[in-house]
Design an enzyme around this catalytic site. Structure first.
Site, short mmCIF file in Angstrom:
data_model
loop_
_atom_site.label_atom_id
_atom_site.label_comp_id
_atom_site.label_asym_id
_atom_site.label_seq_id
_atom_site.Cartn_x
_atom_site.Cartn_y
_atom_site.Cartn_z
N ASN A 33 -0.54 1.12 6.09
CA ASN A 33 0.29 0.25 5.26
C ASN A 33 0.94 -0.74 6.20
O ASN A 33 1.58 -0.34 7.18
CB ASN A 33 1.36 1.07 4.53
CG ASN A 33 2.37 0.19 3.81
OD1 ASN A 33 2.05 -0.91 3.38
ND2 ASN A 33 3.59 0.68 3.69
N GLY A 34 0.79 -2.04 5.91
CA GLY A 34 1.40 -3.07 6.76
C GLY A 34 0.38 -4.13 7.10
O GLY A 34 -0.71 -4.19 6.50
N GLU A 75 17.17 -13.99 -14.47
CA GLU A 75 16.62 -12.63 -14.48
C GLU A 75 15.83 -12.38 -15.78
O GLU A 75 14.77 -11.76 -15.76
CB GLU A 75 17.76 -11.62 -14.30
CG GLU A 75 17.39 -10.15 -14.45
CD GLU A 75 16.36 -9.63 -13.45
OE1 GLU A 75 15.98 -10.36 -12.53
OE2 GLU A 75 15.92 -8.49 -13.63
N ARG A 91 3.32 0.87 -5.68
CA ARG A 91 3.34 0.11 -4.44
C ARG A 91 2.14 -0.83 -4.30
O ARG A 91 2.15 -1.72 -3.46
CB ARG A 91 3.34 1.07 -3.24
CG ARG A 91 4.55 1.95 -3.16
CD ARG A 91 4.46 2.87 -1.99
NE ARG A 91 4.53 2.16 -0.73
CZ ARG A 91 5.65 1.84 -0.12
NH1 ARG A 91 6.79 2.17 -0.65
NH2 ARG A 91 5.63 1.19 1.03
N CYS A 146 0.83 -1.20 0.00
CA CYS A 146 0.00 0.00 0.00
C CYS A 146 0.87 1.25 0.00
O CYS A 146 2.02 1.22 0.42
CB CYS A 146 -0.87 0.01 1.24
SG CYS A 146 -1.87 -1.47 1.38
N HIS A 176 18.43 -32.41 -17.30
CA HIS A 176 17.84 -33.06 -16.13
C HIS A 176 16.38 -32.70 -15.95
O HIS A 176 15.87 -32.72 -14.83
CB HIS A 176 18.65 -32.69 -14.87
CG HIS A 176 20.08 -33.14 -14.97
ND1 HIS A 176 20.45 -34.45 -14.85
CD2 HIS A 176 21.21 -32.44 -15.21
CE1 HIS A 176 21.76 -34.55 -15.01
NE2 HIS A 176 22.24 -33.34 -15.23
N GLU A 188 7.15 -11.45 -15.30
CA GLU A 188 6.59 -10.33 -14.53
C GLU A 188 5.73 -9.41 -15.37
O GLU A 188 4.65 -9.03 -14.96
CB GLU A 188 7.72 -9.47 -13.94
CG GLU A 188 8.33 -9.99 -12.69
CD GLU A 188 9.39 -9.03 -12.16
OE1 GLU A 188 9.33 -8.71 -10.98
OE2 GLU A 188 10.29 -8.62 -12.93
N LYS A 227 11.91 -11.33 -15.78
CA LYS A 227 11.40 -10.10 -16.39
C LYS A 227 10.23 -10.43 -17.32
O LYS A 227 9.22 -9.76 -17.33
CB LYS A 227 12.49 -9.38 -17.20
CG LYS A 227 13.53 -8.65 -16.42
CD LYS A 227 13.09 -7.31 -15.86
CE LYS A 227 12.62 -7.36 -14.46
NZ LYS A 227 13.43 -7.60 -13.37
N LYS A 273 5.96 -3.09 -6.02
CA LYS A 273 7.38 -2.77 -6.13
C LYS A 273 8.14 -3.12 -4.86
O LYS A 273 9.25 -3.62 -4.90
CB LYS A 273 7.56 -1.30 -6.46
CG LYS A 273 9.02 -0.93 -6.59
CD LYS A 273 9.33 -0.31 -7.91
CE LYS A 273 10.81 -0.23 -8.19
NZ LYS A 273 11.30 -1.32 -9.02
N TRP A 306 -3.06 -2.48 -1.87
CA TRP A 306 -2.69 -3.77 -2.47
C TRP A 306 -3.18 -4.79 -1.46
O TRP A 306 -2.64 -4.91 -0.37
CB TRP A 306 -1.17 -3.82 -2.63
CG TRP A 306 -0.65 -4.99 -3.37
CD1 TRP A 306 -0.51 -5.13 -4.72
CD2 TRP A 306 -0.11 -6.20 -2.80
NE1 TRP A 306 0.07 -6.35 -5.01
CE2 TRP A 306 0.31 -7.02 -3.85
CE3 TRP A 306 0.04 -6.66 -1.49
CZ2 TRP A 306 0.87 -8.26 -3.65
CZ3 TRP A 306 0.61 -7.92 -1.28
CH2 TRP A 306 1.02 -8.70 -2.37
C1 G6P Z 1 9.37 -7.17 -5.52
C2 G6P Z 1 9.62 -6.39 -6.80
C3 G6P Z 1 10.91 -6.89 -7.47
C4 G6P Z 1 12.07 -6.81 -6.50
C5 G6P Z 1 11.77 -7.55 -5.20
C6 G6P Z 1 12.81 -7.26 -4.13
O1 G6P Z 1 9.07 -8.48 -5.83
O2 G6P Z 1 8.53 -6.53 -7.68
O3 G6P Z 1 11.19 -6.08 -8.61
O4 G6P Z 1 13.20 -7.36 -7.11
O5 G6P Z 1 10.52 -7.12 -4.67
O6 G6P Z 1 12.74 -5.91 -3.79
P1 G6P Z 1 13.89 -5.09 -3.10
O7 G6P Z 1 13.34 -3.73 -2.88
O8 G6P Z 1 14.19 -5.79 -1.80
O9 G6P Z 1 15.06 -5.12 -4.00
#
Ligand code: G6P
Length: 608
Positions: free
Chosen positions: A100-101, A481, A27, A2, A504, A488, A485, A603, A74
């Site tokens: 938030n939390g 990665e 967020r 949030c 495997h 995501e 991406k 995020k 969220w």
């Molecule tokens: C979320 C975001 C990712 C990020 C991860 C870790 O899942 O969507 O993009 O890599 O958190 O976040 P941080 O702020 O700890 O790097």
């Protein structure tokens, strides 16, 4: 997660709140709401969906005022409904708050209140909090918030309006971030810095348990014991243009394009032609550095993949026993962490709940804790012994790109610095690597300039449903990665695998509909990876290769080749990740996905 924003001052509060909420939508964004003083009444409005929906409704109702709070949600407790959206109020509407939390003991508190006759209209933990606050309040909000904190377990940043007090808002935080923004005759609060940037760069990061009262004239802060605090005002060096799209269609594309600059500014004054020097930032003694036996790196998501890349460099350049863990795993299993451990926590936001918890665990066991983060003043930054900052500026796109690049840069600086201090790297080698490091910003920019070729690649394969990403050595985490991406932001199924592991299991998935994207720089494992390409080709998979300039051989095996400039083997991840970021971007665009705000993702994940 949030996002919260609060304002009091001369400006139109509706505009300030919406501007802030839009800047924080990354967020969390399944619903939104706000509360504000309009004439002599507290008005509350909530809507399911994007901030834009709420904005429409607020204009229709003609909301206007100079004091208010806003929230993007969220969902955690309770589905995405108007009833569950914030702000929440007590039964009389005297207290209105955003949160938030997660309050972990909310069911117990709810039961207690229900026995006393309270009735709830939502399924949220937040509504329980505001009811509890209403019962504790005896005319002094500071007192009530001190009492409330004794009752709540879990994490919270709360911003509260009180019907009897049209002069300002109150805040309290523990476990979730909250920043005050100080202006001239106006003041703000927000979960993060970007919403404050159009108005002020003077910020106060609230500490664990802090309580604040914010009016037009200023802010008063008390610590968790109720004692007044002197405001610790920081000047942020980000400006508002950094949090705008700057002419790009999406933040993600803008942020990919900023990566050369991120490497350049992150290296600045840390690396010279002679080598790396971090002694201004890390006040380590020789004895301390020599006492470490193991190095733990702990992170989540993309930060974890950056750490996996660095694990290889750190193992090569230092004599430390290096291990990398996912934070949510590290915190729940037996790890041999002690005073002989340097524990590094990598987090873009510095607010990821699991990474923070892992840090607390390691610190409790005696480890020396270092944060690598983009967020000065974040919880992680404030709790560790040392911090190395990335100089990436605000990253708004949910999918991390430029902060991955910044993290790699800092992790490599650390690897070279530790290599020097512990004698794992010769002076000649250090100079050679430092020279190559200094070349990286240019090579990163040259790689980004090849976007068009990646765009054509995306056009060819955007319709596929499954992808396999392969790599070995330094390129294995890049395959992970690249797959992440794509998942995501385009919602296409993609697996990242160590190329040598393909036999495997994943090889069973291959056929002419499953492209295999192989990260294959001209490195010491080149021929091994080439064999894996042949194995995939024999199963009729379309082959995409991310190779090195001048590698003519690749096109005889691969259906599509994208090359990047040559660099030392250890630095290849800085370049080979770029075509994969751009590939995910263009596939998502072709599939009409919401690139900067992918569904279900946030995020920063401030809950466990
Ligand atoms: C979320 C975001 C990712 C990020 C991860 C870790 O899942 O969507 O993009 O890599 O958190 O976040 P941080 O702020 O700890 O790097």
């Amino acid at each position: 997660m949030c996002g919260i924003v609060g304002y009091v001052g001369e400006r139109e509060v509706v505009d300030v709140l919406f501007d802030g909420m839009r800047r924080m939508e990354y967020r969390g964004y399944d619903s939104a709401g706000m509360a504000l003083w309009m004439e002599d009444k507290l008005e509350v409005i909530r809507e399911v969906g994007r901030v834009a929906e709420l904005e429409k409704a607020a204009h229709e109702r003609g909301l206007t005022g100079h004091l208010g709070i806003g929230h993007t949600r969220w969902a955690t407790h309770g589905g995405v409904t108007v009833e569950n959206a914030h702000p929440h109020s007590d039964e009389t509407g005297r207290f209105v708050l955003v949160h938030n939390g997660i309050v972990e003991n909310y069911l117990d508190l709810r039961e207690e209140l229900e026995h006393l006759g309270d009735r709830f209209v939502s399924e949220t933990d937040t509504e329980v909090v505001v009811h509890y606050l209403a019962r504790l309040y005896k005319g002094d909000m500071r007192e009530a918030l001190l009492e409330l904190q004794k009752k709540l377990r879990g994490s919270y940043a709360l911003v509260i309006l009180l019907r009897d007090d049209p002069n300002g808002f109150f805040c309290v935080r523990r476990g979730s971030p909250l920043v005050l923004g100080l202006g001239d005759g106006e003041n703000f609060c927000a979960s993060d810095v970007p919403p404050l940037l159009p108005y002020t760069r003077s910020v106060v990061y609230l500490d664990e348990g802090d309580i604040a009262s914010v009016t037009r004239q200023g802010a008063s802060v008390w610590d968790e014991t109720g004692s007044p605090k002197i405001l610790d005002v920081h000047q942020v060096d980000w400006d508002v243009s950094m949090a705008d799209k700057g002419g790009y269609p999406h933040f993600m594309l803008k942020e990919i394009n900023e990566q050369g600059a991120v490497v350049r500014s992150t290296l600045k004054s840390r690396v010279t032609e002679g080598g790396v020097d971090l002694s201004d930032e890390l006040l380590w003694t020789e004895e301390q550095v020599r006492s470490w036996r193991s190095l733990h790196i702990v992170a989540c998501g993309t930060s974890y993949y950056a750490s996996l890349v660095a694990e290889r460099a750190l193992s090569k350049w230092t004599d430390l026993d290096v291990r990398v863990d996912i934070a949510s795993e590290y915190r729940y299993r037996t790890v041999r962490t002690d005073e002989k451990t340097l524990a590094v926590f990598v987090s873009q936001s510095g607010e990821t709940a699991d990474t923070i918890a892992a840090q607390r665990l390691a610190r409790g066991l005696g480890a020396h804790c270092l944060a690598i983060t983009n967020a000065r003043g974040s919880t992680l930054d404030r709790e560790v012994h040392d911090t190395l900052l990335l100089k990436a500026g605000p990253e708004i796109g949910v999918a991390a790109t430029k902060t991955f690049m910044g993290q790699l840069t800092v992790l490599y600086l650390l690897a070279l610095y530790l290599g020097r201090l512990r004698g794992g790297i010769s002076a000649v080698e250090e100079v050679r690597l430092a020279e190559e490091l200094n070349q990286l910003p240019y090579k990163v920019e040259a790689t980004i300039a090849r976007e068009e070729s990646v765009q054509h690649l995306a056009e060819r394969y955007a319709g596929c449903r499954d992808f396999l990403f392969l790599g070995r050595g330094y390129s294995f985490p890049i395959a992970l990665e690249g797959a992440l991406k794509l998942k995501e932001i385009s919602y296409v199924h993609a697996e990242g695998y160590a190329a040598g592991e393909m036999k495997h299991g994943p090889i069973a998935l291959l056929d002419d509909k499953v492209p295999v994207v192989t990260v294959i720089p001209r490195d010491s494992l080149y021929e091994k990876t080439l064999s894996n390409i042949q194995e995939a080709k024999a199963r009729r998979s379309p082959i995409v290769a991310i190779g090195t300039d001048g590698d003519e051989l690749l096109s005889t095996y691969a259906d599509y080749v994208v090359t990047v400039p040559w660099t030392d083997e250890a630095f290849t991840p800085f370049l080979s990740v770029i075509p994969l970021q751009l590939f995910a971007y263009h596939v998502a665009k072709l599939r009409n996905c919401d690139i900067d705000k992918p569904r279900n993702l946030a995020k920063s994940v401030t809950v466990e």
